[in-house]
Write an enzyme that holds these catalytic residues in place. Structure first.
Site, mmCIF file in Angstrom:
data_model
loop_
_atom_site.group_PDB
_atom_site.id
_atom_site.type_symbol
_atom_site.label_atom_id
_atom_site.label_comp_id
_atom_site.label_asym_id
_atom_site.label_seq_id
_atom_site.Cartn_x
_atom_site.Cartn_y
_atom_site.Cartn_z
ATOM 1 N N PRO A 174 -2.245 4.219 0.739
ATOM 2 C CA PRO A 174 -1.353 5.062 1.139
ATOM 3 C C PRO A 174 -0.001 4.956 1.105
ATOM 4 C CG PRO A 174 -2.125 4.302 3.108
ATOM 5 C CD PRO A 174 -2.815 3.681 2.045
ATOM 6 N N TRP A 175 1.090 5.947 1.279
ATOM 7 C CA TRP A 175 2.281 5.537 1.469
ATOM 8 C C TRP A 175 2.885 5.016 2.692
ATOM 9 C CZ3 TRP A 175 4.201 8.807 5.142
ATOM 10 C CH2 TRP A 175 3.574 9.965 5.452
ATOM 11 N N LYS A 199 -4.316 0.665 -6.906
ATOM 12 C CA LYS A 199 -3.274 1.406 -7.172
ATOM 13 C C LYS A 199 -2.607 1.651 -5.864
ATOM 14 C CE LYS A 199 -2.845 5.545 -7.247
ATOM 15 N NZ LYS A 199 -1.367 5.948 -6.516
ATOM 16 N N PRO A 200 -1.364 1.362 -5.670
ATOM 17 C CA PRO A 200 -0.424 1.685 -4.594
ATOM 18 C C PRO A 200 -0.194 3.104 -4.746
ATOM 19 C CG PRO A 200 0.594 0.311 -6.115
ATOM 20 C CD PRO A 200 -0.770 0.391 -6.584
ATOM 21 N N SER A 201 0.379 3.810 -3.534
ATOM 22 C CA SER A 201 1.105 5.133 -3.669
ATOM 23 C C SER A 201 2.227 4.929 -4.531
ATOM 24 C CB SER A 201 1.505 5.469 -2.166
ATOM 25 O OG SER A 201 2.616 6.375 -2.479
ATOM 26 N N GLU A 202 2.476 5.995 -5.383
ATOM 27 C CA GLU A 202 3.585 5.864 -6.446
ATOM 28 C C GLU A 202 4.890 5.924 -5.578
ATOM 29 O OE1 GLU A 202 2.411 10.127 -5.414
ATOM 30 O OE2 GLU A 202 1.638 8.148 -6.046
ATOM 31 N N SER A 252 -5.160 10.771 2.534
ATOM 32 C CA SER A 252 -5.408 12.020 3.041
ATOM 33 C C SER A 252 -6.995 12.773 2.844
ATOM 34 C CB SER A 252 -4.380 13.163 2.308
ATOM 35 O OG SER A 252 -4.718 13.382 1.098
ATOM 36 N N GLU A 273 -11.029 5.952 4.294
ATOM 37 C CA GLU A 273 -10.346 6.090 5.713
ATOM 38 C C GLU A 273 -9.289 7.191 5.546
ATOM 39 O OE1 GLU A 273 -8.203 6.326 8.282
ATOM 40 O OE2 GLU A 273 -7.109 4.384 7.598
ATOM 41 N N CYS A 307 -2.116 7.621 10.993
ATOM 42 C CA CYS A 307 -3.434 8.652 11.152
ATOM 43 C C CYS A 307 -4.001 8.334 12.541
ATOM 44 C CB CYS A 307 -4.340 8.009 9.995
ATOM 45 S SG CYS A 307 -4.732 6.358 10.038
ATOM 46 N N GLU A 405 -3.158 17.919 10.811
ATOM 47 C CA GLU A 405 -2.449 16.689 10.913
ATOM 48 C C GLU A 405 -0.916 16.880 10.336
ATOM 49 O OE1 GLU A 405 -3.486 11.968 9.916
ATOM 50 O OE2 GLU A 405 -4.068 13.495 8.556
#
Length: 503
Positions: A174-175, A199-202, A252, A273, A307, A405
């Site tokens: 996630p970012w 793959k990381p968050s863009e 998410s 997660e 989170c 959330e």
């Protein structure tokens, strides 16, 4: 419960005269990392990486395609057999070397993380510190795994339980914690003998790419691969790829659903997660000052983009007024600013314009529905995606801001009358990641956590983590565990071998 209706009270501390956090030389190569080297993408399309404190573009990364994922998976497949054959001691030494390398570049990684995410330097340094600890813990834990004892469980047949790597693991991070969430996945995946494609968050790829650059010479080619891109293309291909044996995502709830659906056709393992909506249940015998002080950190760490954030207070009606007063005093004292504006900055911006709009949208709807703002309540002036640290009170049961959330610097406060109501309302959310209970009553400190449907429950604290203990949730928060030896189990499989030794 009453308070003075508050307007936005915070201001953003700017760093007009401070030098930039990073230089062009600090940036990683703006490419994919595949088979031990940085490579161009299969197309010329790029994604802007934006500094959320200033809204300026600080880098451009390639927009990964299915072909880029396929190339990375092929490299991971080619590398998996030799990596899996290494004995635990040899893999452990590699993980220790990775930890050493990260430690040598702590300040660079922290500044890069803050430049990309806007988070205060104290938060980024904490991320780097736990990244180091995660690799060190997994380096030791992999050498001390336990299993069922070998023995004759059927007459004249010796049973031996083997623990094996899965093969290739796809990872989507996630970012909000790009470096740390990558470490929470990479360390146990490598420790268990797998290779991976991440793959990381863009939005926040820079520290992941820098990590790959820093450790490239420590890992055999193909063991760690990083492909940039959007979830709908690169992430989806990773989740559905037939040569990927497991997909692990932190993100998410909607992303989790999409990954699980994409993984279904190949029946690969899925580790999710996802989100949280952590209730903070405060009983009348609690140390209210300690609870308010704790929530200053636990509710607003990483600007509430966390989170496990302490975002939903359920406080006994007899002490609600007193507690809200103490909480508002703590929140109004928070220092909001750009990361280079001072070591005492505690709250930074939202990570992107889209997320800024999402958070402020929740606040506007809450106010229109009659929820009272005790402090904060909206956007802050100037460039950057800053939202004032906010406390919302007089929140009715079932309100949107109490169930969904928000993922921003917002704490909601509700009052309850007795234990049964507190437990019922705490559990009445679709997410089940974490919660906390505040009481000095010994019976209650054991009984209430046992009745709460959350994967982690703190008593008289909140958001305290350690590499030795698991992290993960129930219900809509997903399944699987990060950290601890339970993560090693998630990323491996057991095989039963039975030998007939009878005559």
């Amino acid at each position: 419960m009453t308070t003075d209706a508050g307007l936005t009270t915070a201001t953003v501390r700017r760093a007009a005269d401070a030098p930039p956090l990073i230089s062009a030389d600090d940036l990683p190569p703006a490419r994919h990392f595949v088979d031990g080297k940085f490579l161009d993408g299969s197309t010329e399309r790029v994604i802007d990486v934006v500094d959320p404190s200033t809204e300026s573009v600080i880098a451009r990364i390639p927009e990964g395609t299915s072909e880029d994922i396929d190339r990375a998976v092929a490299a991971a497949v080619a590398a998996k057999a030799s990596w899996a054959r290494l004995v635990p001691k040899d893999r452990s030494e590699v993980l220790h070397a990775i930890a050493d390398r990260v430690a040598e570049h702590t300040e660079l990684l922290a500044k890069l993380e803050s430049a990309n995410t806007g988070k205060p330097l104290a938060v980024s340094r904490d991320d780097v510190g736990m990244t180091i600890d995660t690799f060190r813990f997994m380096a030791g834990a992999m050498r001390a795994t336990t299993s069922m004892a070998a023995g004759d469980y059927a007459e004249n047949h010796l049973s031996v339980i083997l623990r094996e790597p899965l093969g290739v693991v796809g990872v989507i991070t996630p970012w909000n914690y790009p470096l740390l969430m990558a470490a929470w996945k990479i360390a146990p995946i490598l420790a268990a003998g797998n290779t991976l494609v991440l793959k990381p968050s863009e939005q926040t790829p820079l520290t992941t790419l820098k990590f790959a650059e820093l450790v490239a010479d420590l890992l055999p080619a193909g063991v760690l691969n990083v492909v940039n891109g959007y979830g709908a293309v690169a992430g989806a291909r990773l989740a559905e790829h037939p040569d990927v044996d497991m997909i692990a995502l932190t993100g998410s709830v909607n992303s989790g659903r999409a990954v699980a659906r994409a993984a279904a056709d190949t029946l690969k393992r899925v580790h999710l997660e996802l989100g949280g909506k952590a209730p903070v249940v405060i009983f009348p015998d609690a140390d209210l000052a300690a609870a308010a002080s704790s929530l200053r950190t636990a509710g607003f760490w990483n600007s509430g983009q966390e989170c496990g954030a302490a975002c939903r207070v359920l406080v006994h009606e007899s002490v609600a007024e007193e507690f809200v007063g103490q909480l508002v005093d703590e929140v109004r004292a928070l220092v909001v600013g750009e990361p280079q504006a001072g070591e005492d900055v505690e709250v930074g911006p939202m990570v992107s314009k889209a997320h800024f709009d999402r958070v402020t949208g929740y606040l506007e709807r809450a106010k229109s529905e009659g929820v009272r703002v005790a402090t904060g309540g909206g956007a802050l002036d100037g460039p950057g995606y800053f939202v004032a640290p906010t406390v919302l009170v007089d929140v009715p049961e079932g309100a949107e801001v109490a169930r969904e959330e928000i993922f921003g610097p917002v704490i909601t406060v509700e009052a309850f009358a007795d234990e049964e109501e507190a437990v019922r309302r705490a559990n009445d959310v679709p997410l089940g990641l974490s919660a906390s209970v505040w009481t000095e009553n010994a019976r209650r400190s054991h009984d209430i956590p046992a009745r709460l449907d959350f994967g982690t429950v703190w008593v008289n604290s909140h958001l305290v983590l350690a590499s030795e203990v698991p992290w993960g949730g129930f219900k809509g928060s997903g399944y699987g565990r990060d950290l601890s030896v339970y993560a090693l189990e998630d990323y491996s499989r057991t095989k039963h071998v039975m030998h007939n030794h009878g005559s």
